[in-house]
Design a protein around this motif. Structure first.
Motif, PDB file in Angstrom:
ATOM      1  N   MET A 344       0.826  -1.215   0.000  1.00 22.16           N
ATOM      2  CA  MET A 344       0.000   0.000   0.000  1.00 22.16           C
ATOM      3  C   MET A 344       0.859   1.263   0.000  1.00 22.16           C
ATOM      4  N   PRO A 346       3.746   2.925  -1.599  1.00 23.95           N
ATOM      5  CA  PRO A 346       4.628   2.671  -2.743  1.00 23.95           C
ATOM      6  C   PRO A 346       6.091   2.724  -2.297  1.00 23.95           C
ATOM      7  N   PHE A 396       5.954  -7.877   2.090  1.00 23.57           N
ATOM      8  CA  PHE A 396       5.658  -9.061   1.264  1.00 23.57           C
ATOM      9  C   PHE A 396       6.853  -9.472   0.417  1.00 23.57           C
ATOM     10  N   ARG A 426       2.399   5.096  -7.886  1.00 22.47           N
ATOM     11  CA  ARG A 426       1.865   3.727  -7.913  1.00 22.47           C
ATOM     12  C   ARG A 426       2.216   3.053  -9.233  1.00 22.47           C
ATOM     13  N   PHE A 630      -4.556 -12.322   0.900  1.00 24.68           N
ATOM     14  CA  PHE A 630      -3.494 -12.102  -0.102  1.00 24.68           C
ATOM     15  C   PHE A 630      -3.531 -13.195  -1.161  1.00 24.68           C
ATOM     16  N   ASN A 651      -1.993   0.421 -11.895  1.00 31.18           N
ATOM     17  CA  ASN A 651      -2.584   0.950 -10.666  1.00 31.18           C
ATOM     18  C   ASN A 651      -3.633  -0.050 -10.177  1.00 31.18           C
ATOM     19  N   PHE A 652      -4.303   0.284  -9.075  1.00 35.26           N
ATOM     20  CA  PHE A 652      -5.290  -0.644  -8.535  1.00 35.26           C
ATOM     21  C   PHE A 652      -6.520  -0.758  -9.436  1.00 35.26           C
ATOM     22  N   LEU A 657      -7.506  -5.427  -6.065  1.00 34.95           N
ATOM     23  CA  LEU A 657      -7.420  -6.235  -4.844  1.00 34.95           C
ATOM     24  C   LEU A 657      -8.831  -6.628  -4.432  1.00 34.95           C
ATOM     25  N   LEU A 660     -13.583  -5.282   0.970  1.00 32.89           N
ATOM     26  CA  LEU A 660     -14.310  -5.764   2.146  1.00 32.89           C
ATOM     27  C   LEU A 660     -15.556  -6.551   1.741  1.00 32.89           C
TER      28      LEU A 660
ATOM     29  N   PRO B  22      -3.665  18.580  -5.405  1.00 32.81           N
ATOM     30  CA  PRO B  22      -4.655  17.849  -4.599  1.00 32.81           C
ATOM     31  C   PRO B  22      -4.476  18.145  -3.106  1.00 32.81           C
ATOM     32  N   LYS B  37      -2.717   9.155   3.836  1.00 32.99           N
ATOM     33  CA  LYS B  37      -1.637   8.509   3.078  1.00 32.99           C
ATOM     34  C   LYS B  37      -1.833   8.575   1.569  1.00 32.99           C
ATOM     35  N   PHE B  38      -0.737   8.414   0.875  1.00 34.24           N
ATOM     36  CA  PHE B  38      -0.735   8.305  -0.585  1.00 34.24           C
ATOM     37  C   PHE B  38      -0.637   6.826  -0.949  1.00 34.24           C
ATOM     38  N   GLY B  39      -1.641   6.355  -1.703  1.00 37.52           N
ATOM     39  CA  GLY B  39      -1.590   4.954  -2.113  1.00 37.52           C
ATOM     40  C   GLY B  39      -1.653   4.762  -3.617  1.00 37.52           C
ATOM     41  N   CYS B  40      -2.502   5.549  -4.302  1.00 37.41           N
ATOM     42  CA  CYS B  40      -2.684   5.296  -5.731  1.00 37.41           C
ATOM     43  C   CYS B  40      -2.643   6.558  -6.571  1.00 37.41           C
ATOM     44  N   GLY B  41      -3.056   7.681  -6.015  1.00 42.48           N
ATOM     45  CA  GLY B  41      -3.056   8.933  -6.763  1.00 42.48           C
ATOM     46  C   GLY B  41      -4.212   9.081  -7.733  1.00 42.48           C
ATOM     47  N   ILE B  42      -5.118   8.100  -7.751  1.00 45.36           N
ATOM     48  CA  ILE B  42      -6.249   8.189  -8.694  1.00 45.36           C
ATOM     49  C   ILE B  42      -7.596   7.996  -7.976  1.00 45.36           C
ATOM     50  N   VAL B  44      -8.654   5.634  -5.991  1.00 52.13           N
ATOM     51  CA  VAL B  44      -9.194   4.275  -5.968  1.00 52.13           C
ATOM     52  C   VAL B  44      -9.003   3.590  -4.610  1.00 52.13           C
ATOM     53  N   CYS B  45      -7.846   3.781  -3.983  1.00 50.56           N
ATOM     54  CA  CYS B  45      -7.535   2.927  -2.826  1.00 50.56           C
ATOM     55  C   CYS B  45      -8.071   3.463  -1.509  1.00 50.56           C
ATOM     56  N   ALA B  47      -6.606   5.351   0.775  1.00 47.28           N
ATOM     57  CA  ALA B  47      -5.647   5.611   1.856  1.00 47.28           C
ATOM     58  C   ALA B  47      -5.616   7.091   2.232  1.00 47.28           C
ATOM     59  N   CYS B 101      -3.101   1.746   5.417  1.00 48.31           N
ATOM     60  CA  CYS B 101      -4.413   2.136   4.891  1.00 48.31           C
ATOM     61  C   CYS B 101      -5.379   2.542   5.996  1.00 48.31           C
ATOM     62  N   MET B 128     -17.632   0.768   2.625  1.00 47.99           N
ATOM     63  CA  MET B 128     -16.188   0.632   2.863  1.00 47.99           C
ATOM     64  C   MET B 128     -15.498   0.077   1.620  1.00 47.99           C
ATOM     65  N   THR B 129     -15.110   0.965   0.748  1.00 44.85           N
ATOM     66  CA  THR B 129     -14.477   0.535  -0.506  1.00 44.85           C
ATOM     67  C   THR B 129     -12.959   0.723  -0.469  1.00 44.85           C
ATOM     68  N   LEU B 131      -9.064   0.063   0.049  1.00 47.71           N
ATOM     69  CA  LEU B 131      -8.261  -1.143  -0.169  1.00 47.71           C
ATOM     70  C   LEU B 131      -7.276  -1.363   0.970  1.00 47.71           C
ATOM     71  N   ARG B 133      -4.035  -4.107   1.590  1.00 42.56           N
ATOM     72  CA  ARG B 133      -3.260  -5.208   1.025  1.00 42.56           C
ATOM     73  C   ARG B 133      -2.997  -6.296   2.060  1.00 42.56           C
TER      74      ARG B 133
END
Lengths: 718, 154
Positions: A344, A346, A396, A426, A630, A651-652, A657, A660, B22, B37-42, B44-45, B47, B101, B128-129, B131, B133
């Motif tokens: 998560m 990067p 991981f 990402r 995982f 990207n995701f 993934l 929930l 942003p 947090k930064f996770g994807c920048g788009i 989606v995640c 964070a 996350c 709760m969408t 992500l 890992r």
């Protein structure tokens, strides 16, 4: 931020050494207990344990905290022997150093699920040494024999006279006492922490946003950088034009690296905007012809190629002769793709290079080689590099690699004195990974209801990640990553042949949670399931009857019983079972799914594990849950495609993934405390997950899943 | 560069930034609020999830120019003593693994529970969408139910 700054314990000791005579100095030079030839007990004590003047116990963990909970586990091992109160224990991360080597692998490295088992004895001995000093200090004050004293809840207690003293009151005297040369560890029946589940110390930090990951560290004068690497593996930077980028707001400088361009700016976003304006010409090299689809075809060809290089991993009995003579042969082929880690957080690293010194801030899983690679890049000696460790936003295996350290040092050497926080986008993170290699597997077998598995022949084709740089290094043996699960399977198979057909790949491949077990669990446990059905037997009973070893059979039985194996199910539901032993732990899982029109619902998963001793049972359960999720993400979605040498996903959105809503209503874990040799828990929950579910899909609808991910075969989650 | 006045966790901040920058990077790199947090920048995640006028917002794709006059809430403003009912539930259920996350998860959960004090599993699934890992999802679900009970008791 945590920092390997010595605690007052060390300061006090140093002051004492200055005042001490030669005789006292000798007393510090106690015999090493096999932690390394030059390491004495006192050094071990200082390395791992400090006491603040208020009595706070400060434990130094030598491992990266990547979500596996080692932060807490290491603290509780010391707290157990020291007799510490849990709310007065704090943890910091160590730097890089030989003294922090994991005795099980003689390396300071977070991996192979060895953080608990490797340090289990060392950390308890450290706690016991300090307990000895505290008891002696209290005994001297009370004028009683030290062996009548013990510690409990941060106090030294003398039961006979009903006296107690807080650690804080004893520190000053205790540090002037040499640690005992012999320690007696507490008996398991007296454990107060081991085998119980003390609240994990890192969790309040994570629940408040106060835990500091590398990306969160802030240093005076720091700049933030990001980069674009050559999209083709093995390619180099040709030339670039940064004129426009350099004039953009917030931009500090633009740098060409060996195979990348990096922009240094006031913020990540400003660096990223400027990077998009840099015109770059790549020298793509030979890698631009690679396509993962063709690679998969080559793997299939290798499985059937009699002239291929073949390295035999398991050879028992005469499977060839028996298969030739068999009236019915069962055959099949399995495939899995390349996979990215997608932590998560990067890839990220902070580096500052100046005045013959390099400082790194990183959640690295390999601090010693991070130190060494930084030294090499910066033209320094390893002792001129200081590694400051941070929390890791997932590991991981990805943070075992060095590339994200190298790149940060490369940028930092170009802006001397400026701390540079290099954060990968990402897209870079997914496109420049060290991937779980793609593999293909074929089998031929003969079974009978009376004799079980008469013969089994398995062929594996793929790249060996431990001989990536030196092909043939282990020949005639297979690469050590390749036979996981096939050499230590629990089944009675007299006639078994497993071989490996190596292939070279220009794609960087590396350790990915559970490594070879991640694909071999799917291969082997799917094959066993096919054989059970071919023999007309219940897949659970078939396995159980083939497992002679009582310890392993017990785990399988525990999973089946807890997972209600054999209980009636609604129409469209099915149960599957899988077994896999990895990293010294034995795991079996039962999955229940419902299937309708190629839509799957994960209904329930039950896991049983024997890891010898569960040091922190709730964390063992958490790791089983995490390993399962995982593994099922890989089963459902995981695939990295490479076309013209470029990774297609980024990207995701295209490397999704599980979420929930995809979770089963229950994931239950049964822990079997066998007291046998301790195994790991970070990885072993993963390998049985996918086959348990795909075997359940077969049970539900009769379709055998032989290639992952399921989304590629038109399956969806309901 | 433009100047913006932002109200974050009840406090006013003045920042200079490109209007398109942003909110996430204003928070993190301009103001040093690194809990998001930064996770994807788009977007989606999740964070980077913060709340804006109560609504769940993915701050990595939300420009700072649209933030003025809004009530921005981040994980840092949730509680001083880490005792917001959602944080207590998170600790009691021992939810986080790597933790990265979790700020975003918690902010999304706080928003859900304010709108729906007794969410069903289905409500939680829909809301709760974010992500994760490490696979903390089963515990996230339990912790949201527990937080709902804690809030009802309060």
């Amino acid at each position: 931020m945590t920092d390997p700054t010595p605690r007052p314990w060390l300061v006090t000791r140093r002051a004492m050494l200055q005042a001490a005579g030669a005789g006292t100095l000798l007393a510090w030079a106690l015999p090493a207990r096999g932690y390394g030839s030059a390491v004495g007990d006192q050094d071990m004590l200082i390395a791992y344990l400090g006491l603040d003047p208020d009595g706070t116990v400060v434990v130094t963990t030598p491992d990266a905290e990547i979500g596996q909970g080692i932060y807490t586990t290491h603290a509780l091992l010391i707290a157990e022997e020291l007799g510490a109160a849990w709310d007065r224990v704090r943890v910091q991360f160590s730097g890089a150093g030989e003294i922090y080597r994991n005795p099980q692998k003689n390396l300071q490295a977070t991996g192979r699920s060895m953080g608990t088992s490797g340090y289990f004895r060392v950390l308890r001995e450290v706690g016991a040494m300090a307990r000895g000093q505290l008891c002696e200090a209290a005994a001297a004050r009370w004028q009683v024999p030290a062996d009548e004293c013990d510690t409990r809840e941060h106090q030294v207690v003398h039961a006979a006279s009903n006296r107690a003293l807080d650690f804080a009151e004893l520190i000053e005297a205790a540090v002037r006492i040499a640690p005992p040369s012999e320690v007696t560890l507490r008996r398991p029946e007296d454990y107060r922490y081991i085998g119980r589940s003390a609240p994990r110390l890192e969790i309040p930090l994570h629940a408040s946003g106060r835990s500091q990951f590398t990306v969160d560290i802030q240093l005076p004068g720091m700049k933030v950088a990001t980069l674009q690497a050559c999209p083709v593996f093995g390619g180099r930077l040709g030339h670039f034009d940064a004129a426009e980028a350099e004039g953009m707001p917030g931009v500090h400088s633009v740098h060409g690296l060996d195979d990348a361009v990096a922009v240094v700016a006031d913020s990540y976003w400003e660096a990223l905007q400027a990077l998009r304006k840099v015109r770059i010409a790549w020298d793509e090299g030979d890698g631009a012809t690679f396509a993962s689809e063709e690679h998969a075809e080559v793997l299939r060809t290798l499985l059937a190629d009699d002239h291929a290089e073949v390295r035999v991993g398991v050879s028992a009995g005469e499977p060839d002769r028996r298969l030739a003579a068999a009236q019915q042969r069962l055959e099949g082929r399995y495939e899995v793709p390349y996979l990215a880690h997608a932590t998560m957080e990067p890839m990220s690293c902070i580096a500052r290079v100046a005045d013959g010194q390099c400082d790194l801030w990183s959640g690295t899983q390999g601090p010693m080689h991070a130190r060494d690679t930084a030294a090499a890049r910066a033209g320094l000696a390893p002792e001129q590099v200081t590694v400051h460790r941070t929390f890791s936003g997932g590991g991981f295996g990805r943070r075992w690699q060095r590339d994200f350290i190298d790149r940060a040092v490369d940028v930092a050497t170009r802006v001397p004195g400026v701390p540079v926080k290099l954060i990968w986008s990402r897209e870079e993170d997914i496109r420049r990974d060290w991937y779980r290699p793609a593999y293909a597997c074929s089998f031929a077998a003969s079974v009978s209801p009376e004799t079980g598995i008469r013969a089994l022949q398995v062929r594996l084709a793929g790249a060996g990640l431990f001989e990536l740089n030196r092909p043939g290094q282990f020949a005639p043996q297979p690469d050590p990553s390749v036979m996981s699960g096939f050499r230590n399977h629990p089944y009675r198979i007299e006639h078994l042949h497993v071989d490996w057909r190596p292939i070279r790949t220009p794609i960087p491949i590396g350790v990915w949670r559970a490594v070879g077990n991640s694909q071999n669990g799917f291969f082997l446990e799917s094959i066993i399931d096919e054989l059970a059905h071919a023999a007309g037997q219940d897949p659970y009973a078939f396995r159980r009857d083939l497992i002679d070893d009582p310890r392993r059979r017990k785990v399988l039985v525990a999973a089946a019983e807890a997972g209600d194996w054999g209980e009636p199910l609604p129409e469209g539901h099915g149960r599957g079972i899988a077994f896999m032993e990895s990293y010294g732990s034995i795991v079996a899982q039962v999955a229940e799914v419902s299937v309708r029109d190629r839509r799957i619902r994960l209904e329930r998963i039950t896991c049983a594990i024997d890891c010898g001793t569960a040091v922190h049972p709730d964390n063992v359960k958490a790791q089983m849950e995490g390993g399962i999720v995982f593994g099922l993400t890989a089963m459902m979605y995981g695939a990295i495609d490479i076309e013209q040498g470029r990774v297609r996903q980024g990207n995701f959105s295209d490397y999704p993934l599980l979420t929930l809503r995809d979770m089963p209503s229950r994931i239950d874990t049964v822990i079997i405390d066998s007291g046998e040799q301790m195994g790991g828990v970070g990885e072993p929950g993963l390998p049985p997950a996918a086959p348990a579910v795909t075997n359940a899909i077969f049970a539900a609808c009769g379709e055998r899943i032989r290639a992952l991910p399921l989304a590629r075969q038109g399956w969806r989650l309901a | 560069m433009n100047k913006f006045k932002l109200t974050i966790n009840g406090q006013d901040h003045a920042v200079e930034a490109d209007p398109q920058m942003p909110l996430l990077w204003v928070l993190r790199d301009r103001l040093g609020l690194t809990g998001s947090k930064f996770g994807c920048g788009i977007g989606v995640c999740g964070a980077c999830t913060v709340r804006m006028d109560g609504a769940v917002t993915r701050s990595c794709v939300f420009p700072v120019s649209a933030c003025e006059g809004r009530d921005i809430r981040t994980i840092e403003g949730l509680s001083e003593a880490i005792d917001h009912p959602v944080q207590r539930a998170w600790i009691e259920e021992q939810v986080p693994q790597c933790g990265y996350c979790q700020s975003g998860m918690i902010m999304a959960a706080v928003a859900l529970l304010e709108q729906n004090p007794t969410p069903s599993d289905g409500d939680i699934d829909a809301a709760m969408t974010n992500l994760c890992r490490c696979g903390t999802y089963p515990r996230v679900r339990k912790a949201i139910h527990r937080a709902a009970r804690l809030m009802a008791e309060a």
